[in-house]
Design an enzyme around this catalytic site. Structure first.
Site, PDB file in Angstrom:
ATOM      1  N   HIS A  64       0.844  -1.192   0.000  1.00  0.00           N
ATOM      2  CA  HIS A  64       0.000   0.000   0.000  1.00  0.00           C
ATOM      3  C   HIS A  64       0.881   1.244   0.000  1.00  0.00           C
ATOM      4  O   HIS A  64       1.739   1.404   0.863  1.00  0.00           O
ATOM      5  CB  HIS A  64      -0.908   0.022   1.233  1.00  0.00           C
ATOM      6  CG  HIS A  64      -2.061  -0.932   1.125  1.00  0.00           C
ATOM      7  ND1 HIS A  64      -3.197  -0.814   1.880  1.00  0.00           N
ATOM      8  CD2 HIS A  64      -2.250  -2.022   0.337  1.00  0.00           C
ATOM      9  CE1 HIS A  64      -4.037  -1.779   1.572  1.00  0.00           C
ATOM     10  NE2 HIS A  64      -3.484  -2.522   0.639  1.00  0.00           N
TER      11      HIS A  64
ATOM     12  N   TYR B 271     -10.132   5.489   6.031  1.00  0.00           N
ATOM     13  CA  TYR B 271     -10.524   5.918   7.371  1.00  0.00           C
ATOM     14  C   TYR B 271     -11.594   6.990   7.228  1.00  0.00           C
ATOM     15  O   TYR B 271     -11.382   7.980   6.503  1.00  0.00           O
ATOM     16  CB  TYR B 271      -9.330   6.506   8.118  1.00  0.00           C
ATOM     17  CG  TYR B 271      -8.278   5.507   8.533  1.00  0.00           C
ATOM     18  CD1 TYR B 271      -8.206   5.057   9.845  1.00  0.00           C
ATOM     19  CD2 TYR B 271      -7.332   5.025   7.618  1.00  0.00           C
ATOM     20  CE1 TYR B 271      -7.232   4.151  10.243  1.00  0.00           C
ATOM     21  CE2 TYR B 271      -6.368   4.112   7.998  1.00  0.00           C
ATOM     22  CZ  TYR B 271      -6.320   3.683   9.321  1.00  0.00           C
ATOM     23  OH  TYR B 271      -5.357   2.783   9.710  1.00  0.00           O
TER      24      TYR B 271
ATOM     25  N   PRO C  51      -6.133   0.210  17.803  1.00  0.00           N
ATOM     26  CA  PRO C  51      -5.642  -0.214  16.492  1.00  0.00           C
ATOM     27  C   PRO C  51      -5.756   0.845  15.397  1.00  0.00           C
ATOM     28  O   PRO C  51      -5.356   0.581  14.261  1.00  0.00           O
ATOM     29  CB  PRO C  51      -6.535  -1.419  16.169  1.00  0.00           C
ATOM     30  CG  PRO C  51      -7.797  -1.177  16.932  1.00  0.00           C
ATOM     31  CD  PRO C  51      -7.383  -0.475  18.190  1.00  0.00           C
TER      32      PRO C  51
ATOM     33  N   LYS D  34      -0.341   0.163  15.070  1.00  0.00           N
ATOM     34  CA  LYS D  34       0.973   0.159  15.715  1.00  0.00           C
ATOM     35  C   LYS D  34       1.271  -1.060  16.575  1.00  0.00           C
ATOM     36  O   LYS D  34       2.432  -1.319  16.899  1.00  0.00           O
ATOM     37  CB  LYS D  34       1.125   1.416  16.595  1.00  0.00           C
ATOM     38  CG  LYS D  34       1.177   2.697  15.829  1.00  0.00           C
ATOM     39  CD  LYS D  34       2.445   2.799  14.996  1.00  0.00           C
ATOM     40  CE  LYS D  34       2.161   3.480  13.675  1.00  0.00           C
ATOM     41  NZ  LYS D  34       2.885   2.941  12.567  1.00  0.00           N
TER      42      LYS D  34
ATOM     43  N   TYR E 236       2.798   6.686  10.319  1.00  0.00           N
ATOM     44  CA  TYR E 236       2.051   5.512   9.867  1.00  0.00           C
ATOM     45  C   TYR E 236       2.990   4.456   9.271  1.00  0.00           C
ATOM     46  O   TYR E 236       2.840   3.256   9.537  1.00  0.00           O
ATOM     47  CB  TYR E 236       1.002   5.924   8.847  1.00  0.00           C
ATOM     48  CG  TYR E 236      -0.122   4.921   8.671  1.00  0.00           C
ATOM     49  CD1 TYR E 236      -1.348   5.090   9.306  1.00  0.00           C
ATOM     50  CD2 TYR E 236       0.042   3.793   7.874  1.00  0.00           C
ATOM     51  CE1 TYR E 236      -2.372   4.171   9.153  1.00  0.00           C
ATOM     52  CE2 TYR E 236      -0.975   2.870   7.705  1.00  0.00           C
ATOM     53  CZ  TYR E 236      -2.184   3.064   8.344  1.00  0.00           C
ATOM     54  OH  TYR E 236      -3.185   2.139   8.199  1.00  0.00           O
TER      55      TYR E 236
END
Length: 411
Positions: A66, A196, A313, A317, A405
């Site tokens: 990704h 998200y 979550p 991480k 991220y």
């Protein structure tokens, strides 16, 4: 090591590569361990560590690379390009169940350290001596294992943490006022990258396990019974929370119609957005917590992964922090056994906690920005939207999110 999850198995592999003898005690049987459903997003550094220890072949073949994520709020979709924002870093989606199978195969089939299943750790004693002991039961007998060091990789409910005297440890924690309803659906993902969403109805996350299996989450009240959410209600709510009018590239002002060529598929090509529906194979409710125990070392007992810290979550991480912990610890133990020096071992807790607290802050910020808390005021919602606007309009803010991220440096 107590615990045969990713942290314990990876540490055993890294120590084996350095010629250090170790034993892994796992409370459950092999089948249970290989089928535990957990996180599936690997940072760039995590994937690199797995490749270096010989566990990357299937990950590279089957994992989904990704290059970014999408943030949806205010009926707009904003894509963050991690590769562009970080100078080439990306993440990999590879189910933890498969990662555990890979590490376990290395352990059992390629001369790795002993791995005992259904070996239940009862207590750890002598943490402040040079010969700590693990008291455990295995095959109907209680036994004692005397060690140079004991590493607790036994999760948030394990017993190793209790070996650190209460007077010597401190725990920082936060419980969030909402949970996630997580579902596994036998349907191809609706997008090639994670989505998200922030909406007045609550948070939603669109993820995947494989090209044929979607992993989806909805914010729900604490104490929710998953049986109160039939399949149609789940799909309808996901649809409502993901609605957009246009897609906008991060830091670029020109919108594109969401029904045009906005989201990208798994090959990186543009594709129209559509929520794919299908049979839901499993559903469960996950409460959200943050917790950090300090220190991560007391005498000859060390903590790694969820035994020392858990995070919600939202920032992906948990698994990656565990890998970072054992990577630091493996280097420290290698130095200790190869040269007798203890500088890295003495610094283990402080080294890991710097990264842990950065991840806790990032995960907490992602969580509180994207979720609607019970009784949240319009003012608080406007603050959330302002934070999201900052991320999607500022290259610096977008880069900070992307760097966190994709993973901060280890050590």
């Amino acid at each position: 090591m107590i615990g045969g999850g990713p942290a314990g198995l990876l540490l055993a592999r890294l120590l084996h590569q350095s010629g250090i003898d170790c034993v892994v005690l796992e409370n459950r049987d092999r089948s249970y361990v290989e089928h535990r459903q957990r996180a599936g997003i690997l940072e760039q550094g995590t994937a690199d560590v797995l490749r270096a220890c010989g566990a990357g072949e299937r990950m590279d073949r089957e994992g989904l690379v990704h290059d970014g994520i999408e943030l949806r709020y205010g009926r707009r979709a904003h894509r963050l390009d991690f590769v562009e924002l970080t100078g080439g870093r990306r993440v990999l989606v590879y189910p933890q169940t498969e990662l555990v199978k890979d590490l376990m195969a290395l352990q059992l089939d390629h001369g790795g350290a002993p791995l005992l299943f259904e070996a239940r750790a009862l207590a750890v004693t002598g943490a402040d001596t040079d010969r700590p002991r693990i008291h455990y039961s295995h095959q109907g007998r209680e036994q004692t294992l005397t060690c140079d060091y004991v590493v607790g990789c036994d999760g948030s409910h394990g017993i190793t943490r209790e070996a650190i005297p209460e007077r010597a440890r401190r725990t920082y924690e936060r419980d969030y006022p909402y949970s996630w309803l997580g579902v596994l659906a036998d349907v191809p993902p609706s997008s090639g990258e994670l989505i998200y969403t922030h909406s007045e109805r609550g948070f939603a996350l669109f993820s995947m396990r494989t090209p044929a299996v979607s992993r989806l989450y909805l914010q729900v009240p604490n104490g929710t019974d998953p049986e109160d959410w039939p399949d149609d209600r789940i799909w309808d709510e996901l649809e409502a929370r993901s609605a957009v009018d246009a897609t906008i590239d991060a830091t670029i002002d020109a919108p594109r119609e969401a029904t045009g060529d906005a989201p990208r598929d798994a090959t990186g090509k543009d594709a129209p957005w559509r929520l794919e529906r299908g049979p839901i194979a499993a559903k469960s409710v996950l409460p959200l917590h943050s917790r950090v125990t300090e220190p991560m070392r007391y005498g000859r007992v060390l903590l790694a992964g969820d035994a020392a810290h858990i995070v919600p979550p939202t920032g992906a991480k948990g698994l990656n922090l565990a890998v970072a912990d054992v990577t630091v610890l493996a280097r420290a133990l290698a130095q200790r056994y190869e040269t007798g020096a203890t500088e890295l071992l003495d610094a283990y807790s402080a080294t890991c906690l710097r990264r842990v607290w950065c991840a806790v802050q990032f995960s907490s910020a992602m969580t509180t920005t994207l979720h609607i808390a019970p009784g949240q005021s319009p003012f608080e919602t406007r603050l959330q939207l302002a934070r999201l606007d900052r991320v999607t309009s500022s290259p610096h803010a977008a880069a900070e999110l992307a760097e966190n991220y994709t993973g901060l440096p280890v050590g």
